[in-house]
Design a protein around this motif. Structure first.
Motif, PDB file in Angstrom:
ATOM      1  N   LYS A 103      18.873  23.495   9.373  1.00 51.14           N
ATOM      2  CA  LYS A 103      18.456  23.676   7.979  1.00 51.14           C
ATOM      3  C   LYS A 103      19.260  22.816   7.001  1.00 51.14           C
ATOM      4  N   SER A 104      20.337  22.174   7.467  1.00 53.18           N
ATOM      5  CA  SER A 104      21.098  21.305   6.574  1.00 53.18           C
ATOM      6  C   SER A 104      20.441  19.931   6.424  1.00 53.18           C
ATOM      7  N   VAL A 105      19.449  19.609   7.238  1.00 55.96           N
ATOM      8  CA  VAL A 105      18.735  18.344   7.106  1.00 55.96           C
ATOM      9  C   VAL A 105      17.740  18.479   5.955  1.00 55.96           C
ATOM     10  N   LEU A 106      17.946  17.686   4.903  1.00 56.43           N
ATOM     11  CA  LEU A 106      17.089  17.758   3.719  1.00 56.43           C
ATOM     12  C   LEU A 106      15.990  16.713   3.718  1.00 56.43           C
ATOM     13  N   GLN A 107      16.303  15.506   4.209  1.00 54.86           N
ATOM     14  CA  GLN A 107      15.281  14.474   4.246  1.00 54.86           C
ATOM     15  C   GLN A 107      15.699  13.382   5.219  1.00 54.86           C
ATOM     16  N   ALA A 108      14.686  12.665   5.693  1.00 58.87           N
ATOM     17  CA  ALA A 108      14.904  11.530   6.589  1.00 58.87           C
ATOM     18  C   ALA A 108      14.016  10.396   6.120  1.00 58.87           C
ATOM     19  N   THR A 109      14.580   9.209   6.051  1.00 59.09           N
ATOM     20  CA  THR A 109      13.834   8.011   5.689  1.00 59.09           C
ATOM     21  C   THR A 109      13.910   7.044   6.849  1.00 59.09           C
ATOM     22  N   VAL A 110      12.780   6.431   7.166  1.00 57.83           N
ATOM     23  CA  VAL A 110      12.706   5.512   8.297  1.00 57.83           C
ATOM     24  C   VAL A 110      12.099   4.199   7.832  1.00 57.83           C
ATOM     25  N   VAL A 111      12.692   3.087   8.309  1.00 56.44           N
ATOM     26  CA  VAL A 111      12.210   1.743   8.012  1.00 56.44           C
ATOM     27  C   VAL A 111      11.799   1.092   9.325  1.00 56.44           C
ATOM     28  N   GLY A 112      10.630   0.460   9.330  1.00 53.86           N
ATOM     29  CA  GLY A 112      10.149  -0.226  10.521  1.00 53.86           C
ATOM     30  C   GLY A 112       9.058  -1.214  10.150  1.00 53.86           C
ATOM     31  N   VAL A 129      11.102  -9.902  -3.087  1.00 50.91           N
ATOM     32  CA  VAL A 129      11.808  -8.823  -2.394  1.00 50.91           C
ATOM     33  C   VAL A 129      11.399  -7.502  -3.030  1.00 50.91           C
ATOM     34  N   PHE A 130      11.090  -6.530  -2.195  1.00 53.24           N
ATOM     35  CA  PHE A 130      10.825  -5.178  -2.674  1.00 53.24           C
ATOM     36  C   PHE A 130      12.159  -4.436  -2.725  1.00 53.24           C
ATOM     37  N   ASP A 131      12.607  -4.034  -3.908  1.00 52.74           N
ATOM     38  CA  ASP A 131      13.798  -3.198  -4.055  1.00 52.74           C
ATOM     39  C   ASP A 131      13.321  -1.757  -4.030  1.00 52.74           C
ATOM     40  N   ILE A 132      13.625  -1.072  -2.942  1.00 53.61           N
ATOM     41  CA  ILE A 132      13.099   0.270  -2.716  1.00 53.61           C
ATOM     42  C   ILE A 132      14.234   1.278  -2.833  1.00 53.61           C
ATOM     43  N   GLY A 133      14.046   2.264  -3.693  1.00 52.89           N
ATOM     44  CA  GLY A 133      15.051   3.299  -3.882  1.00 52.89           C
ATOM     45  C   GLY A 133      14.684   4.563  -3.119  1.00 52.89           C
ATOM     46  N   ILE A 134      15.676   5.146  -2.490  1.00 50.11           N
ATOM     47  CA  ILE A 134      15.512   6.437  -1.819  1.00 50.11           C
ATOM     48  C   ILE A 134      16.123   7.485  -2.739  1.00 50.11           C
ATOM     49  N   GLY A 168       7.322  -4.928   5.968  1.00 45.19           N
ATOM     50  CA  GLY A 168       7.532  -3.786   6.849  1.00 45.19           C
ATOM     51  C   GLY A 168       6.922  -2.523   6.286  1.00 45.19           C
ATOM     52  N   ALA A 169       7.570  -1.419   6.632  1.00 39.47           N
ATOM     53  CA  ALA A 169       7.096  -0.108   6.185  1.00 39.47           C
ATOM     54  C   ALA A 169       8.282   0.819   6.003  1.00 39.47           C
ATOM     55  N   ILE A 170       8.119   1.784   5.103  1.00 39.14           N
ATOM     56  CA  ILE A 170       9.154   2.791   4.868  1.00 39.14           C
ATOM     57  C   ILE A 170       8.469   4.136   4.627  1.00 39.14           C
ATOM     58  N   ALA A 171       9.035   5.176   5.213  1.00 40.88           N
ATOM     59  CA  ALA A 171       8.487   6.523   5.031  1.00 40.88           C
ATOM     60  C   ALA A 171       9.635   7.508   4.926  1.00 40.88           C
ATOM     61  N   THR A 172       9.467   8.501   4.069  1.00 42.89           N
ATOM     62  CA  THR A 172      10.443   9.569   3.908  1.00 42.89           C
ATOM     63  C   THR A 172       9.754  10.901   4.147  1.00 42.89           C
ATOM     64  N   LEU A 204       0.874  -1.165   0.000  1.00 43.89           N
ATOM     65  CA  LEU A 204       0.000   0.000   0.000  1.00 43.89           C
ATOM     66  C   LEU A 204       0.912   1.216   0.000  1.00 43.89           C
ATOM     67  N   ILE A 205       0.763   2.066  -1.009  1.00 41.80           N
ATOM     68  CA  ILE A 205       1.635   3.228  -1.151  1.00 41.80           C
ATOM     69  C   ILE A 205       0.795   4.495  -1.094  1.00 41.80           C
ATOM     70  N   GLY A 206       1.266   5.463  -0.339  1.00 44.53           N
ATOM     71  CA  GLY A 206       0.615   6.766  -0.278  1.00 44.53           C
ATOM     72  C   GLY A 206       1.657   7.854  -0.165  1.00 44.53           C
ATOM     73  N   GLY A 207       1.725   8.715  -1.145  1.00 44.69           N
ATOM     74  CA  GLY A 207       2.687   9.809  -1.105  1.00 44.69           C
ATOM     75  C   GLY A 207       4.138   9.348  -1.073  1.00 44.69           C
ATOM     76  N   GLY A 208       4.407   8.153  -1.588  1.00 49.39           N
ATOM     77  CA  GLY A 208       5.767   7.630  -1.593  1.00 49.39           C
ATOM     78  C   GLY A 208       6.094   6.776  -0.381  1.00 49.39           C
ATOM     79  N   ASP A 209       5.295   6.861   0.671  1.00 53.06           N
ATOM     80  CA  ASP A 209       5.492   6.008   1.840  1.00 53.06           C
ATOM     81  C   ASP A 209       4.797   4.678   1.561  1.00 53.06           C
ATOM     82  N   MET A 210       5.293   3.596   2.180  1.00 50.53           N
ATOM     83  CA  MET A 210       4.812   2.288   1.767  1.00 50.53           C
ATOM     84  C   MET A 210       4.766   1.299   2.919  1.00 50.53           C
ATOM     85  N   GLN A 211       3.679   0.551   2.999  1.00 46.58           N
ATOM     86  CA  GLN A 211       3.545  -0.613   3.883  1.00 46.58           C
ATOM     87  C   GLN A 211       3.533  -1.822   2.959  1.00 46.58           C
ATOM     88  N   PHE A 212       4.286  -2.867   3.280  1.00 46.45           N
ATOM     89  CA  PHE A 212       4.413  -3.992   2.361  1.00 46.45           C
ATOM     90  C   PHE A 212       4.590  -5.297   3.125  1.00 46.45           C
TER      91      PHE A 212
END
Length: 128
Positions: free
Chosen positions: A77-86, A35-40, A58-62, A18-26
């Protein structure tokens, strides 16, 4: 995923997501080699992949500024993005936003996070 799990009753379905806005539960069916090959993506260039993860369940969100601009208050302000896997999409989404606000936050043991900074040019990996 509770609503999608009944799809595993169909024999030929090996994995669901299930994907919403690029975040995904699988989830991958037990015994399947799917295997889900997920690119950041690179926050500077959406056509460039900066990290690839091979995951089965699992799940992944950016969270970041490249898609919706400055919509998160960031002290650093140097933090541009964070991706989390759980394991839970809700939890990974919350922690991705939390790392944008505080990249030094302590993550729960079932969460892995990747914080991408502007000034260093490469990732700083934050593991639980």
């Amino acid at each position: 995923m509770i609503f999608l799990k009944p799809l595993f009753k169909i024999e030929h379905i090996q994995a669901i997501n299930l994907i919403g806005g690029g975040d995904m539960q699988f989830e991958t069916r037990n015994g399947s080699n799917w295997v889900f090959d997920i690119g950041i993506v690179n926050p500077y260039s959406k056509k460039e992949i900066i990290k690839t993860l091979a995951l089965t369940t699992g799940a992944i969100a950016t969270s970041g500024i490249s898609e919706r601009g400055e919509h998160i208050y960031r002290r650093n302000k140097s933090v541009l993005q964070a991706t989390v896997v759980g394991t839970s999409l809700q939890e990974t989404d919350v922690w991705a936003t939390a790392l944008m606000v505080n990249p030094k936050a302590s993550l729960p043991k079932n969460i892995t996070g990747f914080v991408f900074y502007a000034l260093e040019g490469d990732e700083n990996v934050k593991n639980s």
